[in-house]
Every structure is written in structure tokens, then in C-alpha cells.
Write a protein that holds these residues in place. Sequence first.
Motif, PDB file in Angstrom:
ATOM      1  N   ALA A 109     -66.138  47.577 -40.612  1.00 28.89           N
ATOM      2  CA  ALA A 109     -65.737  48.321 -41.813  1.00 28.89           C
ATOM      3  C   ALA A 109     -65.417  47.402 -42.985  1.00 28.89           C
ATOM      4  CB  ALA A 109     -64.546  49.219 -41.490  1.00 28.89           C
ATOM      5  N   ALA A 110     -64.765  46.292 -42.743  1.00 30.84           N
ATOM      6  CA  ALA A 110     -64.404  45.376 -43.832  1.00 30.84           C
ATOM      7  C   ALA A 110     -65.642  44.781 -44.495  1.00 30.84           C
ATOM      8  CB  ALA A 110     -63.500  44.261 -43.314  1.00 30.84           C
ATOM      9  N   VAL A 111     -66.670  44.525 -43.715  1.00 26.90           N
ATOM     10  CA  VAL A 111     -67.930  43.996 -44.257  1.00 26.90           C
ATOM     11  C   VAL A 111     -68.608  45.061 -45.106  1.00 26.90           C
ATOM     12  CG1 VAL A 111     -70.253  43.224 -43.605  1.00 26.90           C
ATOM     13  CG2 VAL A 111     -68.252  42.284 -42.436  1.00 26.90           C
ATOM     14  N   VAL A 112     -68.653  46.278 -44.590  1.00 33.98           N
ATOM     15  CA  VAL A 112     -69.285  47.393 -45.303  1.00 33.98           C
ATOM     16  C   VAL A 112     -68.555  47.684 -46.619  1.00 33.98           C
ATOM     17  CG1 VAL A 112     -69.821  49.870 -45.179  1.00 33.98           C
ATOM     18  CG2 VAL A 112     -70.204  48.402 -43.191  1.00 33.98           C
ATOM     19  N   VAL A 151     -85.012  48.716 -51.391  1.00 31.99           N
ATOM     20  CA  VAL A 151     -84.516  48.406 -50.046  1.00 31.99           C
ATOM     21  C   VAL A 151     -83.069  47.955 -50.165  1.00 31.99           C
ATOM     22  CG1 VAL A 151     -84.850  46.965 -47.997  1.00 31.99           C
ATOM     23  CG2 VAL A 151     -86.840  47.675 -49.358  1.00 31.99           C
ATOM     24  N   VAL A 152     -82.193  48.554 -49.366  1.00 31.64           N
ATOM     25  CA  VAL A 152     -80.788  48.153 -49.334  1.00 31.64           C
ATOM     26  C   VAL A 152     -80.520  47.532 -47.970  1.00 31.64           C
ATOM     27  CG1 VAL A 152     -78.386  48.877 -49.560  1.00 31.64           C
ATOM     28  CG2 VAL A 152     -80.175  50.025 -50.917  1.00 31.64           C
ATOM     29  N   ILE A 153     -79.997  46.310 -48.007  1.00 32.08           N
ATOM     30  CA  ILE A 153     -79.723  45.552 -46.789  1.00 32.08           C
ATOM     31  C   ILE A 153     -78.222  45.317 -46.681  1.00 32.08           C
ATOM     32  CG2 ILE A 153     -80.067  43.338 -45.616  1.00 32.08           C
ATOM     33  CD1 ILE A 153     -82.797  43.224 -47.200  1.00 32.08           C
ATOM     34  N   GLN A 154     -77.656  45.694 -45.529  1.00 27.78           N
ATOM     35  CA  GLN A 154     -76.249  45.396 -45.252  1.00 27.78           C
ATOM     36  C   GLN A 154     -76.192  43.972 -44.723  1.00 27.78           C
ATOM     37  OE1 GLN A 154     -73.172  47.430 -45.536  1.00 27.78           O
ATOM     38  NE2 GLN A 154     -72.662  45.250 -45.506  1.00 27.78           N
ATOM     39  N   THR A 213     -83.906  44.896 -38.754  1.00 33.43           N
ATOM     40  CA  THR A 213     -83.093  43.676 -38.745  1.00 33.43           C
ATOM     41  C   THR A 213     -83.681  42.681 -39.743  1.00 33.43           C
ATOM     42  OG1 THR A 213     -82.454  43.958 -36.437  1.00 33.43           O
ATOM     43  CG2 THR A 213     -82.270  41.739 -37.335  1.00 33.43           C
ATOM     44  N   VAL A 214     -82.810  42.006 -40.464  1.00 29.96           N
ATOM     45  CA  VAL A 214     -83.220  40.964 -41.408  1.00 29.96           C
ATOM     46  C   VAL A 214     -82.774  39.631 -40.826  1.00 29.96           C
ATOM     47  CG1 VAL A 214     -83.039  40.107 -43.771  1.00 29.96           C
ATOM     48  CG2 VAL A 214     -82.953  42.573 -43.325  1.00 29.96           C
ATOM     49  N   GLY A 215     -83.716  38.702 -40.738  1.00 25.55           N
ATOM     50  CA  GLY A 215     -83.417  37.388 -40.172  1.00 25.55           C
ATOM     51  C   GLY A 215     -83.752  36.270 -41.136  1.00 25.55           C
ATOM     52  N   ALA A 216     -83.209  35.098 -40.862  1.00 27.43           N
ATOM     53  CA  ALA A 216     -83.484  33.899 -41.657  1.00 27.43           C
ATOM     54  C   ALA A 216     -84.749  33.239 -41.122  1.00 27.43           C
ATOM     55  CB  ALA A 216     -82.305  32.936 -41.576  1.00 27.43           C
ATOM     56  N   ILE A 276     -80.392  49.338 -44.423  1.00 22.11           N
ATOM     57  CA  ILE A 276     -79.659  50.597 -44.250  1.00 22.11           C
ATOM     58  C   ILE A 276     -80.272  51.711 -45.090  1.00 22.11           C
ATOM     59  CG2 ILE A 276     -77.489  49.556 -43.510  1.00 22.11           C
ATOM     60  CD1 ILE A 276     -76.451  49.893 -46.401  1.00 22.11           C
ATOM     61  N   SER A 277     -81.196  51.356 -45.973  1.00 16.52           N
ATOM     62  CA  SER A 277     -81.906  52.336 -46.789  1.00 16.52           C
ATOM     63  C   SER A 277     -83.201  51.699 -47.284  1.00 16.52           C
ATOM     64  CB  SER A 277     -81.023  52.745 -47.972  1.00 16.52           C
ATOM     65  OG  SER A 277     -81.721  53.580 -48.859  1.00 16.52           O
TER      66      SER A 277
END
Length: 189
Positions: free
Chosen positions: A34-37, A54-57, A124-127, A161-162
Motif C-alpha cells: 500500500a505504501a508503494v501504491v 501504459v501505466v506501470i506500478q 511484469t516489467v523487468g530491467a 496496471i493499465s
Amino acid sequence: MFSKALFALSSVAFLIAAAPAPAPPPAPSIAAPAAVVADPANRLILQLSNGGTVVIQLRPDLAPNHIARIQTLVRQGFYDGLTFHRVVPGFMAQGGDPTGTGEGGSKLPDLKAEFTAVPFVRGTVGAARTQEPDTANSQFFIMYNPNPSLDGNYTVLGRVISGMDAVDKIMPGEPPAEPTKIVKASLGG
């Protein structure tokens, strides 16, 4: 006396053998805490040339150094105008290289890997990096499908997330004939 000592030792050995092994620590959750969000700086927004957003958390709880790097580069406008230079249908879309070749990065030093047990699933988003673990810089990739072979071997940056529909419309190719661009990258929203 000897038999009592032997009995005592065998009783201790039985108790040790019968004790359950400690449970392994739980794997980090796919869902962000929750704190990250709650922190708008942890949402990366990519406006794409295909008309999608595109929205990335972002997940600083998993990869604090990588997320700090992305946030710095976004604030500098680094990603604006860059292309998705490697797009493999059914696997992933990769961008973040100013040369558009997959061999470039920012002028900042490469980062040490921040591997976790969070799985690489759709969105998932990766480096992105070379075969050497500590070579991630500015490039990232977005997964089209799960790929367990990446789990624990690549740094997880976050999750879409979107806008996965916009990711699905990124032009394929290595490089694509007409690559999809990041028109604008921003934080917040």
C-alpha cells in the motif's frame, strides 16, 4: 549409567529429527504494498505513438536502485522519443535504448542486480541487461506472457496496471520496420 546417557542422547536425536524444518520466507507478492501504491512517483506513465497509454506500478520495495534510476531518467526526459527496438510476440517488448539498437544506455553507470522471487508474468516489467547480471542501465522490457526462466535471474521493476492493450499493439520486430515510440514518459497520475 551408560544406558541412561545413551537413552538421553537418542531421545534428543529423535526430538531434533522429528522437529519440522523452518518454513522458507514467503516470496514477495506480485501486488505492490500500500505504501508503494500511495506514492505517485512510483507510477510510470508511457504515452505511446500507437495512441495508447501504459501505466506501470514501479516497485522500489523490490529494486530501489533501479527505480531511483528510472525516476531520475524520466525527470530528465530521457525516455521521450525512444523506441521499442526489440519486440518479440508472445515474449516481450523492450525499450529504453537511446541508440535504438539494444546496445545503448544512459550516461549513468550500470546497476547491480536486484533479483527477487517475484515471477515474470504477463505485464511484469523487468530491467534489460547483457548476460552479465550487473549491467542493467536504462533499458526495460514488458512481458507478454509468463516466462519462469527469467524468475530470479532478472530484476523486476514493476507491473503494468493499465494499458496492456497498448503494449499488445507495439510493433513487432528486432528492430521493427516502423517502431513504436515512447512519445512522453512521466511519473504520477
